[in-house]
Design an enzyme around this catalytic site. Structure first.
Site, short mmCIF file in Angstrom:
data_model
loop_
_atom_site.label_atom_id
_atom_site.label_comp_id
_atom_site.label_asym_id
_atom_site.label_seq_id
_atom_site.Cartn_x
_atom_site.Cartn_y
_atom_site.Cartn_z
N GLU A 1 36.90 36.01 40.74
CA GLU A 1 36.51 35.52 39.42
C GLU A 1 37.70 35.37 38.47
O GLU A 1 37.82 34.33 37.81
CB GLU A 1 35.43 36.44 38.83
CG GLU A 1 34.10 36.30 39.57
CD GLU A 1 33.12 37.44 39.34
OE1 GLU A 1 33.42 38.33 38.52
OE2 GLU A 1 32.04 37.44 39.97
N ASP B 1 37.50 40.62 31.42
CA ASP B 1 36.15 40.09 31.68
C ASP B 1 35.11 41.15 31.32
O ASP B 1 34.90 42.10 32.06
CB ASP B 1 36.05 39.69 33.16
CG ASP B 1 34.69 39.12 33.52
OD1 ASP B 1 33.76 39.20 32.70
OD2 ASP B 1 34.56 38.58 34.64
N LYS C 1 22.86 41.16 42.64
CA LYS C 1 24.28 41.21 42.99
C LYS C 1 24.74 42.66 43.17
O LYS C 1 25.61 42.95 43.98
CB LYS C 1 25.10 40.54 41.89
CG LYS C 1 26.58 40.39 42.20
CD LYS C 1 27.26 39.57 41.13
CE LYS C 1 28.76 39.45 41.35
NZ LYS C 1 29.40 38.62 40.32
N ASP D 1 29.42 30.33 39.91
CA ASP D 1 29.63 31.69 39.44
C ASP D 1 28.32 32.43 39.67
O ASP D 1 27.37 32.27 38.93
CB ASP D 1 30.01 31.66 37.95
CG ASP D 1 30.13 33.05 37.34
OD1 ASP D 1 29.95 34.05 38.07
OD2 ASP D 1 30.41 33.13 36.13
#
Lengths: 176, 637
Positions: free
Chosen positions: B186, B208, B87, B25
């Site tokens: 994800e 999430d 990211k 992840d």
């Protein structure tokens, strides 16, 4: 896999407008379980490449067949007919479309119960769509009256766009 | 399909042949790696027992890097050389960086065009290389635990990641020398972690809420097949915003009118975070802040906190409503809601989600670890450790792919939410007499104007045979693979000449740059590089030989004529001979490059010779898949 197969052949069904969508979706999954690149994650580059090509073909076939509009357009294509961008349509149909557009605009500017009105309107459009799809199914049998079939497809296209417009208005009214 | 790996159902894999796989992840704030040990899957901790690796890379003057907690600790004293949240920069352009504003205290390289480059003490680095450092650290962690190198890895990406962002993630893995089995979204990974692929049918929602981003995804499960129905969210909503609410409340209570200094802000945020965490289990906490003139002592109740963050939570539920609508499902269809991300520990978030979906959210797996765990489960299957597993994860294209047409308009060629892999052919023609090249600008996005879409790449087609304007017909094939990555190929249709495609990624790295970075990152001697290429060529050659051999044994007589079998056997024999001669035992000989070329040529030859056979096996397998018949019932053509 033979890439010259048409989308109906890929699913081993007779070309036609009426389809068992539940069967189509379970056949689609059965095919994917055999061809998806994930089944070749540890295989050679050649197999990976083939798996991507095959899966892409199956995905396109499924996407086309599961949508009534795309399926109708595809059936015409198999008959050698390419859909025109600006087709000539009956005046009566065009007037009806203009009226429906105006109705939609009226709903947008109305203060009261716009959502309820829109619900009714959407249902009306869906019924209209179902009617044209029914008409197409009747025409889309051999020997197909291509001129009639083509006109119905254009009508389905128009009415589908109207439904998109109604959905967009609903989003707007709901404050999305 | 064709060349199937044959394993008896239920047959256990020999433990010595078990391959090492892991799930990663790669997060904005923290990253994790999970793997199987002694038959059970979990995330891997560092020496101090911490599972979360802060996604922070610090570059030092001596050309080394520090990744994780130590790097994070240095962020304040050495902001220019300590990269956080890279990211957010992956697959992005310089103008995107400007939008992120002053959040990023780095020295961006002024010469960079396209992809942002950051000047650090030891040189210039790209976000892709920084991500590669994080990946390397995670892989080392797993390899130390497993006492051996990893055979393959699944890396998760947000469901909405565009092509450039996915490609950048994959490039980072290439630079880190990792074999990527699949980029997995994800939310799909989270659903896999809960085992929802087995048995369960219906729609699952994945909520999430991380530190800085919120994502909602709806997946449809049916007999082991996952389809992403819709995604939504807010890239600027997260647990950090909850901290801000508390911090602002403290400032109001303290009646502090001035602009808080940097150290006061930092102290406030730390205090706020701690208060938020305490309120997860307590109804009331004591607030005591003493920050150089910014003082407050009092109490904050959970009810007050809930009221403060209500607009944020409501905003997230609104995004849920939209995703449900986009998916074309009703609330009753949604049978499970999965909570992902540390911020879902806040009780009012759980209750708001439960209220909206009318279902108790699943929280039994640590919300920080659930994505990595799901990725590890899929990696274990893809690497070949569970040959009879039925799981299949289907993904969709998150954003439409289009081309620039006249007048700066974008024409869509593949629509969003199309199941991938997918291929679309488009025909082009020349507009000038004798034109031999053509530029295609590929875009991603839903808007109509080119300027409102993201530029992915410019493809230059060369080698078009000169003809009068409009006579050349160039068929361009856009192919998106299961990872959502695009490749383009082109053929001149009237003469059947393959046009050369030159790719200029808008924000990414060209292939040769990736290769150079891989080399630099490992400081390979030339000999090592040669060894590596030779080993790779041998592995690929052997896998093609094995596959063809296997296929011949199973279906050769059924699907091929004697002459066809002979041709295949000859091509196979040639390649096997070459494998014996270049056994790699003594490393690379003087003509190492030549050895590699011979192997690659023969591998290609065998692959080409078996292409048709592979297709026939595929066809037979597809037919049997639909009819429930066995492959034996299909005779050769």
């Amino acid at each position: 896999m033979d890439f010259k197969q048409n989308f109906f052949q890929i699913f081993q069904i007779q070309p036609g407008f009426n389809l068992d969508l539940t069967q189509l979706s379970s056949d689609y999954r059965a095919l994917q379980k055999n061809v998806h690149p994930d089944k070749f994650a540890a295989a050679s580059a050649q197999e990976k490449r083939l798996a991507v090509q095959w899966t892409a073909q199956i995905n396109e076939a499924y996407d086309t067949l599961k949508s009534p509009l795309l399926r109708a357009i595809y059936l015409l294509k198999l008959e050698g007919v390419e859909i025109q961008h600006n087709p000539a349509l009956e005046a009566a149909f065009l007037f009806q479309q203009i009226e429906l557009r105006e109705q939609l605009e009226a709903i947008e500017s109305s203060d009261e119960q716009a959502l309820e009105q829109l619900d009714q309107f959407s249902q009306q459009i869906k019924d209209l769509l179902a009617g044209y799809e029914h008409d197409f199914a009747l025409v889309a049998v051999a020997p197909m009256d291509i001129k009639v079939a083509e006109q119905i497809v254009y009508k389905i296209q128009f009415v589908s766009k109207l439904l998109v417009g109604a959905n967009q208005l609903e989003e707007k009214l709901l404050g999305y | 399909m064709a060349l199937l790996q044959i394993t008896e159902p239920g047959q256990a894999i020999d433990p010595h042949l078990r391959k090492r796989a892991a799930g990663i992840d790669l997060g904005t704030t923290n990253s994790l790696i999970a793997t199987y040990r002694e038959g059970s899957v979990d995330t891997v901790a560092d020496a101090d027992g911490g599972h979360l690796l802060p996604s922070v890379v610090r570059y030092l003057a001596d050309n080394t890097t520090v990744v994780g907690k130590l790097a994070l600790a240095a962020a304040k004293q050495d902001p220019a050389n300590t990269l956080l949240s890279v990211k957010r920069l992956l697959g992005r352009g310089i103008e995107d960086v400007n939008k992120l504003g002053d959040q990023l205290p780095y020295h961006f390289n002024a010469q960079a065009t396209g992809m942002p480059l950051i000047d650090v003490v030891s040189g210039t680095v790209s976000p892709v290389e920084a991500s590669a450092e994080i990946l390397k650290t995670l892989v080392q962690r797993a390899e130390a635990t497993l006492a051996g190198s990893l055979d393959g890895v699944v890396i998760t990406v947000p469901a909405y990641f565009d092509e450039a962002q996915r490609q950048a993630t994959k490039d980072a893995a290439t630079i880190a020398n990792i074999n990527v089995l699949r980029l997995l979204s994800e939310p799909t990974a989270a659903a896999v972690a809960y085992g929802l692929d087995s048995g369960a049918e219906g729609v699952v929602a994945i909520y999430d809420l991380g530190g800085g981003t919120f994502d909602i995804s709806l997946l449809k499960l049916n007999k082991g097949v996952f389809e992403v129905l819709s995604t939504g969210g807010d890239s600027a909503l997260g647990g950090d915003d909850f901290d801000h609410c508390i911090a602002e409340w403290i400032i109001r209570q303290a009646e502090f009118k001035a602009q808080p200094s940097l150290s006061q802000s930092r102290g406030l945020m730390l205090a706020a975070r701690s208060i938020k965490e305490q309120l997860t289990t307590q109804q009331q906490v004591i607030v005591a802040v003493d920050l150089d003139g910014l003082n407050y002592t009092g109490e904050l109740s959970r009810d007050q906190f809930d009221e403060m963050i209500k607009p944020l939570v409501t905003g997230s539920i609104k995004a849920c409503r939209r995703a449900v609508r986009d998916a074309g499902v009703s609330l009753e269809d949604i049978h499970s809601v999965i909570m992902v991300g540390g911020s879902t520990r806040v009780p009012v978030v759980v209750s708001a989600v439960a209220d909206y979906f009318k279902a108790q959210p699943l929280t039994s797996i640590d919300p920080d670890r659930v994505v990595a765990i799901g990725a590890a489960i899929q990696a274990n299957i893809l690497v070949g450790n569970k040959p009879d597993d039925e799981m299949l994860l289907l993904d969709v294209l998150p954003l439409s792919l289009g081309l620039e047409t006249v007048g700066g308009l974008a024409e869509k060629i593949i629509h969003r939410n199309t199941t991938i892999p997918i291929a679309k052919a488009q025909e082009f023609t020349t507009y000038k007499d004798g034109q031999t090249a053509m530029l295609i600008h590929v875009l991603q996005g839903e808007r109509e104007l080119v300027t409102d879409c993201r530029s992915l790449a410019r493809f230059e087609l060369k080698g078009i045979p000169p003809m009068v304007a409009g006579a050349a017909k160039i068929g361009v094939l856009f192919q998106v693979d299961a990872d959502g990555l695009l490749t383009v190929s082109a053929t001149e249709l009237s003469q059947g000449i393959e046009a050369k495609v030159e790719v200029k990624p808008s924000y990414g790295l060209a292939d040769d740059e990736v290769a150079r970075m891989l080399k630099a990152s490992f400081e390979f001697a030339q000999e090592d590089v040669d060894n590596r290429t030779l080993m790779e060529a041998r592995v690929e050659a052997q896998s093609v030989v094995d596959a063809v051999q296997n296929a011949l044994t199973v279906d050769g007589e059924k699907l091929l004529s004697e002459a066809e079998i002979k041709t295949l056997e000859l091509a196979m024999h040639n390649l096997e001979q070459a494998l014996v001669q270049n056994d790699g035992q003594n490393g690379v000989q003087n003509d190492g490059q030549n050895d590699v070329r011979v192997l690659e040529d023969l591998t290609r030859a065998l692959a080409a010779a078996s292409d048709d056979f592979a297709s026939r096996r595929m066809d037979a397998s597809v037919r049997s898949a639909l009819s429930g018949h066995t492959i034996d019932e299909f005779e050769k053509d």
